[in-house]
Write an enzyme that holds these catalytic residues in place. Structure first.
Site, PDB file in Angstrom:
ATOM      1  N   GLU A 267       0.980  -1.125  -0.161  1.00  0.00           N
ATOM      2  CA  GLU A 267      -0.086  -0.437  -0.127  1.00  0.00           C
ATOM      3  C   GLU A 267       0.759   1.014  -0.097  1.00  0.00           C
ATOM      4  O   GLU A 267       1.881   0.918   0.533  1.00  0.00           O
ATOM      5  CB  GLU A 267      -1.219  -0.300   1.613  1.00  0.00           C
ATOM      6  CG  GLU A 267      -1.750   1.373   1.228  1.00  0.00           C
ATOM      7  CD  GLU A 267      -2.406   1.101   2.707  1.00  0.00           C
ATOM      8  OE1 GLU A 267      -2.972   1.934   3.284  1.00  0.00           O
ATOM      9  OE2 GLU A 267      -3.018  -0.347   3.263  1.00  0.00           O
ATOM     10  N   GLU A 272      -3.035  10.763   3.244  1.00  0.00           N
ATOM     11  CA  GLU A 272      -3.695  10.859   4.410  1.00  0.00           C
ATOM     12  C   GLU A 272      -3.702  11.942   4.823  1.00  0.00           C
ATOM     13  O   GLU A 272      -2.793  13.748   5.858  1.00  0.00           O
ATOM     14  CB  GLU A 272      -3.490   9.681   4.883  1.00  0.00           C
ATOM     15  CG  GLU A 272      -3.519   8.128   4.112  1.00  0.00           C
ATOM     16  CD  GLU A 272      -3.413   6.922   5.271  1.00  0.00           C
ATOM     17  OE1 GLU A 272      -4.395   6.320   5.481  1.00  0.00           O
ATOM     18  OE2 GLU A 272      -2.669   6.923   6.046  1.00  0.00           O
TER      19      GLU A 272
END
Length: 381
Positions: A267, A272
């Site tokens: 990932e 974020e």
């Protein structure tokens, strides 16, 4: 000894005075006319970025810039890029190659000089893209120049909760394919988190949102996403990738590249943001070591002002030797790539807002809705 008549002397002095005055006057006029005729003016500066086009407005990654200057009565020019050394040119043309990596704003100061040394100057700002690896082939993009639902040829709505009717990380939302939660208007994609009771199967949640998968998988390249982030506390926006072999329920590539599981598939969190700090962004990597199977993670943070009120460019450059993440061209984190990491096979892009959970945190009681707005998505190889 010669004797001089005082009148003669006075007349002579008067004549010399007048002659000097006239000489000074005409010289002054002549000098002034010369200065007027040779004064440098009308400086025009044009900046060209190598390889720039509609899809790559900041250049092709070479960092090469050509500046062309013209001015009336100019005989030479001088150039200074980004507060560096001054370089001269008689032609008015100068090339310069930027070496700092990323996409960032810089400037050039240009001086135009007349033969007498008079000058005018001009400062021009521009945005340049520099990369050691030349990703020039645009392989996937969406600039959202349409209205309605996200383009079904490019995007898949992931709506099936894979964790026993819920999503992972203790998140509090259901994802939907409704236009209430994701739609395109006025040139941007909106992903909207909404406070509402919503059921999927036997599972009911108090919030809805959207999670989009790109229908394009790629190995190595550059990703650029220009976005505004949600402002409300409790929102957890993300721009990220997963290995296409990650066999997650309801994902677009489920089963197409094998039956790998997280974190073994890898990932890459390009961006974020937590629900409690809207002035910082996170860039993080999660993977399973191929030799030991051990879960590993690394990453960094960067301060970013006004993430909800202004667009910022969140990007990644991924090669066989490293993965770099940036915000507005500023490096956030660089992860060395190697055979022990699962970053040598296809990944796909995800865009979503989660609610609450590990990085969303507490949601205010008065929360109603909050959006992530995306101007464009581009993938280069």
């Amino acid at each position: 000894m010669t004797k001089y008549n005082s009148v003669y002397i006075l007349k002579t002095m008067s004549f010399l005075y007048v002659a000097c005055f006239l000489l000074f006057f005409f010289n002054s006029c002549s000098s002034g006319d010369s200065e007027i005729n040779t004064a440098v003016s009308n400086l025009q500066v044009e900046v060209s970025l190598a390889g720039a086009n509609d899809q790559q407005p900041n250049g092709d990654g070479s960092g090469l810039v050509q500046v062309t200057a013209t001015a009336d009565n100019a005989v030479r020019y001088a150039f200074r890029f980004d507060n560096g050394d001054v370089q001269e040119s008689t032609s008015g043309i100068m090339e310069y190659t930027f070496t700092k990596e990323g996409t960032y704003t810089s400037n050039v100061v240009v001086w135009a000089y007349s033969e007498s040394g008079q000058f005018v100057n001009e400062t021009v700002n521009f945005t340049v893209y520099k990369s050691d690896v030349q990703f020039t082939n645009l392989v996937f993009f969406d600039e959202f120049e349409y209205e309605g639902s996200p383009d079904e040829e490019k995007w898949h709505h992931q709506v099936i909760p894979p964790n026993n009717g819920s999503w992972f990380n203790d998140e509090l939302q259901h994802y939907t394919a409704r236009t209430e939660n994701s739609y395109v208007s006025d040139g941007t994609l909106k992903i909207k988190a909404i406070k509402e009771q919503y059921s999927y199967g036997a599972s009911t949640k108090s919030y809805t949102s959207a999670r989009l998968n790109s229908k394009y998988a790629f190995t190595f390249g550059r990703v650029e996403v220009r976005a505004k982030l949600p402002a409300a506390a409790g929102t957890w926006p993300a721009i990220w990738t997963l290995g296409a072999n990650c066999n997650e329920t309801g994902s677009f590539f489920e089963g197409q590249y094998g039956s790998g599981q997280w974190p073994g598939c890898g990932e890459i969190d390009i961006m974020e943001q937590t629900g409690w700090d809207k002035n910082t962004i996170i860039s993080h990597f999660h993977w399973g070591d191929r030799n030991t199977g051990e879960y590993k993670n690394m990453g960094g943070t960067a301060p970013v002002a006004n993430t909800s009120g202004e667009f910022h460019v969140y990007s990644m450059e991924w090669t066989s030797s490293s993965i770099k993440t940036f915000v507005d061209g500023k490096l956030i984190y660089e992860l060395p790539n190697s055979r022990e990491k699962p970053y040598d096979h296809p990944h796909y892009l995800l865009l979503n807002i989660a609610m609450g959970g590990n990085l969303g945190g507490a949601i205010n009681d008065d929360f109603q809705e909050s959006s992530m707005e995306i101007d464009y998505v581009k993938v280069f190889q």
